[in-house]
Design an enzyme around this catalytic site. Sequence first.
Site, PDB file in Angstrom:
ATOM      1  N   ARG A 122      43.742  28.027  24.025  1.00  0.00           N
ATOM      2  CA  ARG A 122      44.040  27.821  25.452  1.00  0.00           C
ATOM      3  C   ARG A 122      45.117  28.761  25.981  1.00  0.00           C
ATOM      4  O   ARG A 122      45.750  28.495  27.001  1.00  0.00           O
ATOM      5  CB  ARG A 122      44.416  26.357  25.738  1.00  0.00           C
ATOM      6  CG  ARG A 122      43.299  25.368  25.412  1.00  0.00           C
ATOM      7  CD  ARG A 122      43.635  23.973  25.909  1.00  0.00           C
ATOM      8  NE  ARG A 122      42.525  23.064  25.670  1.00  0.00           N
ATOM      9  CZ  ARG A 122      42.402  22.314  24.567  1.00  0.00           C
ATOM     10  NH1 ARG A 122      43.343  22.374  23.626  1.00  0.00           N
ATOM     11  NH2 ARG A 122      41.372  21.521  24.416  1.00  0.00           N
ATOM     12  N   LYS A 144      43.602  40.702  35.468  1.00  0.00           N
ATOM     13  CA  LYS A 144      42.157  40.463  35.392  1.00  0.00           C
ATOM     14  C   LYS A 144      41.668  40.755  33.970  1.00  0.00           C
ATOM     15  O   LYS A 144      41.990  41.791  33.392  1.00  0.00           O
ATOM     16  CB  LYS A 144      41.398  41.346  36.376  1.00  0.00           C
ATOM     17  CG  LYS A 144      41.364  40.824  37.791  1.00  0.00           C
ATOM     18  CD  LYS A 144      40.419  41.667  38.632  1.00  0.00           C
ATOM     19  CE  LYS A 144      40.270  41.133  40.031  1.00  0.00           C
ATOM     20  NZ  LYS A 144      39.324  41.941  40.834  1.00  0.00           N
ATOM     21  N   GLU A 186      40.171  56.082  40.679  1.00  0.00           N
ATOM     22  CA  GLU A 186      40.885  54.876  41.104  1.00  0.00           C
ATOM     23  C   GLU A 186      42.156  55.235  41.873  1.00  0.00           C
ATOM     24  O   GLU A 186      42.550  54.521  42.799  1.00  0.00           O
ATOM     25  CB  GLU A 186      41.232  54.011  39.894  1.00  0.00           C
ATOM     26  CG  GLU A 186      40.072  53.206  39.324  1.00  0.00           C
ATOM     27  CD  GLU A 186      39.743  51.955  40.136  1.00  0.00           C
ATOM     28  OE1 GLU A 186      40.441  51.702  41.152  1.00  0.00           O
ATOM     29  OE2 GLU A 186      38.799  51.249  39.776  1.00  0.00           O
ATOM     30  N   LYS A 226      49.559  48.205  43.612  1.00  0.00           N
ATOM     31  CA  LYS A 226      48.815  47.098  43.030  1.00  0.00           C
ATOM     32  C   LYS A 226      49.713  45.904  42.743  1.00  0.00           C
ATOM     33  O   LYS A 226      49.301  44.753  42.909  1.00  0.00           O
ATOM     34  CB  LYS A 226      48.086  47.537  41.759  1.00  0.00           C
ATOM     35  CG  LYS A 226      47.125  46.460  41.262  1.00  0.00           C
ATOM     36  CD  LYS A 226      46.119  46.963  40.265  1.00  0.00           C
ATOM     37  CE  LYS A 226      45.108  45.865  39.945  1.00  0.00           C
ATOM     38  NZ  LYS A 226      44.130  46.281  38.923  1.00  0.00           N
ATOM     39  N   GLU A 236      42.776  36.777  44.007  1.00  0.00           N
ATOM     40  CA  GLU A 236      41.778  37.447  44.852  1.00  0.00           C
ATOM     41  C   GLU A 236      41.108  36.505  45.837  1.00  0.00           C
ATOM     42  O   GLU A 236      39.888  36.472  45.973  1.00  0.00           O
ATOM     43  CB  GLU A 236      40.715  38.144  43.980  1.00  0.00           C
ATOM     44  CG  GLU A 236      39.979  39.263  44.689  1.00  0.00           C
ATOM     45  CD  GLU A 236      39.090  40.075  43.769  1.00  0.00           C
ATOM     46  OE1 GLU A 236      37.906  40.229  44.094  1.00  0.00           O
ATOM     47  OE2 GLU A 236      39.585  40.561  42.726  1.00  0.00           O
ATOM     48  N   ARG A 240      43.713  40.714  47.875  1.00  0.00           N
ATOM     49  CA  ARG A 240      43.423  41.488  46.672  1.00  0.00           C
ATOM     50  C   ARG A 240      42.018  42.074  46.701  1.00  0.00           C
ATOM     51  O   ARG A 240      41.730  43.037  45.986  1.00  0.00           O
ATOM     52  CB  ARG A 240      43.629  40.618  45.433  1.00  0.00           C
ATOM     53  CG  ARG A 240      43.550  41.411  44.129  1.00  0.00           C
ATOM     54  CD  ARG A 240      44.038  40.629  42.938  1.00  0.00           C
ATOM     55  NE  ARG A 240      43.854  41.386  41.708  1.00  0.00           N
ATOM     56  CZ  ARG A 240      44.330  41.038  40.521  1.00  0.00           C
ATOM     57  NH1 ARG A 240      45.030  39.917  40.386  1.00  0.00           N
ATOM     58  NH2 ARG A 240      44.108  41.788  39.462  1.00  0.00           N
ATOM     59  N   ASN A 244      38.841  46.321  45.983  1.00  0.00           N
ATOM     60  CA  ASN A 244      37.429  46.551  45.681  1.00  0.00           C
ATOM     61  C   ASN A 244      36.834  47.696  46.497  1.00  0.00           C
ATOM     62  O   ASN A 244      35.621  47.943  46.427  1.00  0.00           O
ATOM     63  CB  ASN A 244      36.623  45.272  45.933  1.00  0.00           C
ATOM     64  CG  ASN A 244      36.908  44.196  44.909  1.00  0.00           C
ATOM     65  OD1 ASN A 244      37.005  44.468  43.722  1.00  0.00           O
ATOM     66  ND2 ASN A 244      37.079  42.967  45.365  1.00  0.00           N
ATOM     67  N   HIS A 247      34.044  49.762  45.050  1.00  0.00           N
ATOM     68  CA  HIS A 247      33.501  49.083  43.879  1.00  0.00           C
ATOM     69  C   HIS A 247      32.153  48.404  44.134  1.00  0.00           C
ATOM     70  O   HIS A 247      31.396  48.188  43.190  1.00  0.00           O
ATOM     71  CB  HIS A 247      34.493  48.043  43.359  1.00  0.00           C
ATOM     72  CG  HIS A 247      35.634  48.652  42.603  1.00  0.00           C
ATOM     73  ND1 HIS A 247      36.540  49.511  43.196  1.00  0.00           N
ATOM     74  CD2 HIS A 247      36.018  48.527  41.310  1.00  0.00           C
ATOM     75  CE1 HIS A 247      37.424  49.887  42.287  1.00  0.00           C
ATOM     76  NE2 HIS A 247      37.127  49.322  41.144  1.00  0.00           N
ATOM     77  N   HIS A 251      30.112  49.634  41.238  1.00  0.00           N
ATOM     78  CA  HIS A 251      29.685  48.781  40.129  1.00  0.00           C
ATOM     79  C   HIS A 251      28.165  48.790  39.979  1.00  0.00           C
ATOM     80  O   HIS A 251      27.639  48.790  38.868  1.00  0.00           O
ATOM     81  CB  HIS A 251      30.162  47.342  40.348  1.00  0.00           C
ATOM     82  CG  HIS A 251      31.536  47.093  39.814  1.00  0.00           C
ATOM     83  ND1 HIS A 251      32.235  45.938  40.080  1.00  0.00           N
ATOM     84  CD2 HIS A 251      32.346  47.832  39.024  1.00  0.00           C
ATOM     85  CE1 HIS A 251      33.418  45.986  39.481  1.00  0.00           C
ATOM     86  NE2 HIS A 251      33.501  47.130  38.845  1.00  0.00           N
ATOM     87  N   HIS A 263      33.505  54.414  34.550  1.00  0.00           N
ATOM     88  CA  HIS A 263      33.845  53.532  35.670  1.00  0.00           C
ATOM     89  C   HIS A 263      34.471  54.303  36.832  1.00  0.00           C
ATOM     90  O   HIS A 263      34.085  54.120  37.995  1.00  0.00           O
ATOM     91  CB  HIS A 263      34.801  52.431  35.204  1.00  0.00           C
ATOM     92  CG  HIS A 263      35.276  51.550  36.315  1.00  0.00           C
ATOM     93  ND1 HIS A 263      34.449  50.657  36.966  1.00  0.00           N
ATOM     94  CD2 HIS A 263      36.497  51.442  36.910  1.00  0.00           C
ATOM     95  CE1 HIS A 263      35.134  50.029  37.905  1.00  0.00           C
ATOM     96  NE2 HIS A 263      36.381  50.483  37.887  1.00  0.00           N
TER      97      HIS A 263
END
Length: 362
Positions: A122, A144, A186, A226, A236, A240, A244, A247, A251, A263
Site C-alpha cells: 500500500r 504520475k 516536451e 510543472k 489533474e 494540470r 496535455n 498529447h 499519444h 514519446h
Amino acid sequence: MEKTIIVNAKSKTYNIEIIDHGLKKLREKVQTVWSPRKVAVITDENVGPLYANQVQRQLNAGGFVVEVLTVPAGESSKSWMNLEKIIQQLAEKHFGRQDGILALGGGVVGDLAGLAASIYLRGIALIQLPTSLLAQVDSSVGGKTAIDLAAGKNLVGTFYQPDLVLIDPTVLLTLKSRCLVEGYGEIVKCAALVGGDFWQLTGQIKSPQAIMRNANALIEASVRFKAQIVAADETETRRRQLLNLGHTLGHAVEQAAGGRLFHGEAVAIGLYQLSRLFEQKKLTAVGVTEQISTRLQAVGLPLSDDELGTTDFYRALKHDKKIKQQQLTMIYLKKIGQPEFYCYPIKQVIGWLQQELSQKKS
C-alpha cells in the site's frame, strides 16, 4: 550549478534538486530524506550498466542495503508482467514498509518503478533519479505513475509523489542524439504554455548541440513551471490538464506507431498538428504554428507521421483518458503563453480530424 525547486503538492512537499554531477552527491541528498534502509534500485538494460554500480556504492556508503532490479529498455516494459515481476522480487527479498525504491532511468523506469512503489504494501518510499532529458523535464516531476494497456498508453496508474527528485544534467552526455532531442519536444510544449523568456530561450536553440549547452536553463524553466502546476492541481482536475498540450494527438500517433516513435517525437507531432488545425479554425493566432514548427524542425523533431489519421490512430484516440461523458477535452493555444480548453463530443472531434487530416494527406 545547484538549484532546489520545492513542490508543494497537496499530499506531500518535496524537493527537486538540479545539480551538475549530482550523482556524486547522491548519498548526501538521499540521507536528507531517508534513514538507512533497504533500497531497490530499479533500472533498465541501457542505464544500469552506466550508473547502477555508482549508485549502489553511494548508497552502501550511507548504510543502505541495495538490490538492483533490471527491466528491459523501452516502452514495452510498462506492462503488467514487469510490474508483477518487480513486486514479486520485492516480496521475495523481504522489503518492508520502511524500505524504499529508487527509480534510475528514463520515463519508462520512472513510471513503472513509481507505480510499484505506490501499490507494494500500500505504498513505500520513492526517489526519482531521471537519466533522460524527457524524464528530467516531465515524467519524474509531479507524481504520475503508469503502465500501458493494449488499448492505450498510461491507462493503469496512480498519483504518487516521491520523497526527492535528483536531476543531474551531466548524465545527458551519454544520450544518443535522438534520445536527447525527443526530450526537447516536451520542453517546447512547456515553453509554448509559459511564453515570455522561456519561449524566447527556445528560439535560440538551433541544433541538438544547443540543447545540451542550454540544458540547465531549459530543465530549470520546465521544472519550475510543472512544479507550479502540480502544486495548484495535483490530481489533474483542471489546471494540470494544460500539460496535455500536444498529447491528445501525440499519444494516439505514438500508440498507432507501435514503438517506432519516441514519446517526445509524438508530442512534437501532436503539438504542431493541433496548432495547425486550431489556427485554421481561427482559434489560434496566425503565426503560432510557424513559430512552433521552426523550433521543432531546428533540432530535427518530426511534424507528421504516416500513422496520423489511420484506423489505429483513431482507435487509440477513442481511449484518451481525457474523454468524459463522450466529451474530449483538448488543449490549444490562443497565442503563445495563453493556453485554453476545447471540449467537444469525441465523435465530432474524430469527424473533424478525419476531414482535416485526409485533406492534408491528399
